[in-house]
Design an enzyme around this catalytic site. Structure first.
Site, PDB file in Angstrom:
ATOM      1  N   GLU A  70     -15.438  -0.274 -26.627  1.00  0.00           N
ATOM      2  CA  GLU A  70     -14.174   0.003 -27.338  1.00  0.00           C
ATOM      3  C   GLU A  70     -13.051  -0.839 -26.750  1.00  0.00           C
ATOM      4  OE1 GLU A  70     -12.870   4.132 -27.525  1.00  0.00           O
ATOM      5  OE2 GLU A  70     -14.913   4.792 -27.995  1.00  0.00           O
ATOM      6  N   ARG A  96     -20.621   0.887 -34.717  1.00  0.00           N
ATOM      7  CA  ARG A  96     -20.836   1.978 -33.760  1.00  0.00           C
ATOM      8  C   ARG A  96     -20.244   3.257 -34.338  1.00  0.00           C
ATOM      9  NH1 ARG A  96     -17.604   3.475 -28.291  1.00  0.00           N
ATOM     10  NH2 ARG A  96     -18.812   5.342 -27.948  1.00  0.00           N
ATOM     11  N   ASN A 139     -15.248   0.923 -22.233  1.00  0.00           N
ATOM     12  CA  ASN A 139     -14.068   1.048 -23.092  1.00  0.00           C
ATOM     13  C   ASN A 139     -12.857   0.613 -22.272  1.00  0.00           C
ATOM     14  OD1 ASN A 139     -15.903   2.343 -24.739  1.00  0.00           O
ATOM     15  ND2 ASN A 139     -14.850   4.317 -24.768  1.00  0.00           N
ATOM     16  N   GLU A 189     -17.248   8.335 -22.937  1.00  0.00           N
ATOM     17  CA  GLU A 189     -16.123   8.653 -22.065  1.00  0.00           C
ATOM     18  C   GLU A 189     -16.235   9.990 -21.328  1.00  0.00           C
ATOM     19  OE1 GLU A 189     -12.262   8.068 -23.779  1.00  0.00           O
ATOM     20  OE2 GLU A 189     -12.593   5.906 -23.868  1.00  0.00           O
ATOM     21  N   TYR A 216      -8.567  -0.002 -22.565  1.00  0.00           N
ATOM     22  CA  TYR A 216      -7.343   0.061 -23.364  1.00  0.00           C
ATOM     23  C   TYR A 216      -6.086  -0.322 -22.587  1.00  0.00           C
ATOM     24  CZ  TYR A 216      -9.903   2.561 -27.019  1.00  0.00           C
ATOM     25  OH  TYR A 216     -10.789   2.892 -28.007  1.00  0.00           O
ATOM     26  N   HIS A 238     -19.857  12.252 -28.894  1.00  0.00           N
ATOM     27  CA  HIS A 238     -18.465  11.788 -28.795  1.00  0.00           C
ATOM     28  C   HIS A 238     -17.551  13.004 -28.957  1.00  0.00           C
ATOM     29  CE1 HIS A 238     -15.822   7.976 -29.386  1.00  0.00           C
ATOM     30  NE2 HIS A 238     -14.981   8.996 -29.231  1.00  0.00           N
TER      31      HIS A 238
END
Ligand code: GBH
Length: 483
Positions: free
Chosen positions: A386, A84, A314, A174, A316, A129
């Site tokens: 992600e 990606r 994503n 995002e 985290y 991005h």
């Protein structure tokens, strides 16, 4: 590492794909070669170098503009099913508009795409991005409703150039980062602080831009190429500190996940009703006499609703949520608090910290986050776009190995126990790169990059070997780190 697969429940479903990710500004360098236009990140690092923790910038970073063959070699070494990466809008369209398409920009991305395909690795392309052309920022960027048309033009160019070979697309990476982080902190690019109205207006424009891109793909390109396109939405799980804060925690989930997901993924479309109600009260409290959240017209609701082919997620970290005490000062949304919601954030003392100040390791909330989405929006097809952790330098990154092990175990539980349809997982990131405001010092890479060598030498870390063994065995293997 010597690895042995154990237990069928630690095996990924057939067809499950593994990848790694990067983003143009973070890895390409070559910020002013050929006819490339200036991006808002070029402008930020050159005019406000102090915005970056270690005063580094992305002028050269991994130099992937020149070293793309080595990047493909690394993807091949790992055995990735897909890589990606993102396209730099000002590299492809130097003016920001579709009147000029850069020959060198096209050549760079064609080389990368063809080189990956030669090795049997799928290119998974993020259209945007964060490196917006500065020319468009000068006209208001994401605050100008015309950005929807500019993004539509950009997306059409991108599909015309690459959709014959790229089958999986992320429209915008995002939205929370470009709307909420940017305007609530004033620290990212563009460096504008306006936390009252801007994040919400930006949200609406991002969703409309995404929807237009999806519809262009759907109508003009899908019939020929049969690919897929969705957003990549970052989720931070908001867990109530105790039962009395549950309602608040749920409202915050609607603000971070629901504000960007409900308009696209729910059956009825539009803003999440509980959030709409709350932000109307916030608007009145602040003296606006109306909501801070701009309303959608019926046409806009219909335009956005259903514009997905999978759910790109994503993940985290997480936060503990409680109501703020009277007079307590509240940190900026979304990492440190939620002023518009009178909510303060805490961390659990047991959480291990990553290198980045915002980072706590919380694999236990990966599965509840996925389940929350499944319960709200139905049996979607999930792609983890992600997941990864920041560390300091060094090849022996035990923390990263454990991070991937623990998150992938939770993902397997979601798949096998909860019956969630997860089709792939993407490690952030292939190699150390320019970690935005944290600069080159914050390391997220499976490969270490030596930023002082002209060759930007890339060396696999323990986690690269570990990830390779996961891909090779299609399961979570025992390693020297397994307890
Ligand atoms: C993702 O952002 C990005 O997609 C990727 O480019 C990035 O490299 C990766 O994750 C790792 O960070 O100053 O406290 O407000 C994750 C979300 C957005 C987290 C910006 C840190 C600034 C923290 N990031 N944010 S703060």
């Amino acid at each position: 590492l010597c690895s042995v697969a154990y237990g069928s429940n630690l095996t990924f479903p057939p067809g499950f794909k593994f990848g790694a990710a990067s983003a143009s500004y973070q890895v390409e360098g070559a910020w002013n070669v050929s006819d490339k236009g200036e991006s808002i990140w070029d402008r930020l690092v050159h005019t406000k170098p102090e915005a970056i923790m270690d005063l580094t910038n992305g002028d050269v970073t991994c130099d992937s503009y020149h070293l793309w063959e080595r990047d493909i070699e690394m993807a091949t070494e790992l055995g990735l099913h897909f890589y990606r990466f993102s396209l730099s809008w000002p590299r492809l369209m130097p003016t920001g508009f579709s009147n000029k398409i850069s020959e060198d920009g096209q050549k760079y991305y064609n080389n990368l795409i063809d080189g990956l395909l030669d090795k049997g690795i799928e290119p998974l392309v993020t259209i945007f991005h964060w490196d917006l052309p500065q020319s468009l920022q000068d006209l208001g960027g994401w605050m100008n409703p015309l950005i929807v048309d500019w993004f539509e033009d950009y997306a059409r160019v991108v599909f015309s150039l690459f959709a014959d070979r790229v089958k999986t697309w992320v429209s915008i990476n995002e939205p929370v980062s470009i709307c909420d982080y940017v305007y609530n902190t004033g620290g990212m690019a563009p460096p504008i602080f306006e936390p009252h109205v801007a994040p919400y207006v930006c949200t609406k424009h991002v969703l409309l831009a995404h929807a237009k891109a999806w519809r262009i793909y759907d109508e003009e390109f899908r019939p020929m190429y049969n690919g897929e396109i969705s957003l990549a939405i970052p989720l931070i799980w908001h867990e109530a500190l105790s039962a009395e804060h549950e309602e608040l925690a749920e409202l915050l989930r609607e603000n971070i996940a629901g504000r960007y997901s409900h308009p696209v993924y729910s059956k009825e479309g539009g803003w999440p009703p509980s959030l709409e109600k709350h932000l109307e009260e916030v608007g009145k409290r602040k003296g606006f006499n109306k909501s801070v959240l701009p309303p959608f017209t019926k046409e806009e609701i219909d335009l956005i609703r259903g514009t997905y082919d999978y759910y790109g997620m994503n993940f985290y970290t997480s936060r503990l949520v409680r109501k703020a005490r009277p007079g307590e000062s509240i940190g900026a949304w979304p990492m440190n608090g939620a002023p518009d919601f009178d909510a303060a954030f805490e961390k659990d003392p047991s959480w291990v910290a990553g290198y980045s100040s915002w980072f706590y390791v919380t694999p236990e909330y990966f599965r509840p986050q996925i389940m929350w989405l499944k319960e709200k929006y139905g049996d979607l097809k999930f792609l983890i776009t992600e997941n990864g952790i920041s560390t300091g330098p060094g090849l022996d990154d035990r923390m990263r190995v454990e991070y991937y092990r623990d998150h992938l175990k939770e993902l397997l539980l979601a798949i096998h126990e909860d019956g969630v349809n997860v089709v792939g997982f993407t490690a952030w990131t292939l190699m150390d790169n320019f970690e935005w405001n944290d600069g080159l010092g914050s390391k997220f890479g499976l490969y270490e990059v030596n930023f002082t060598s002209p060759q930007r030498t890339r060396t696999p870390r323990a986690s690269a070997h570990y990830y390779k063994s996961i891909i090779d065995t299609h399961s979570i293997p025992k390693t020297i780190y397994e307890n």
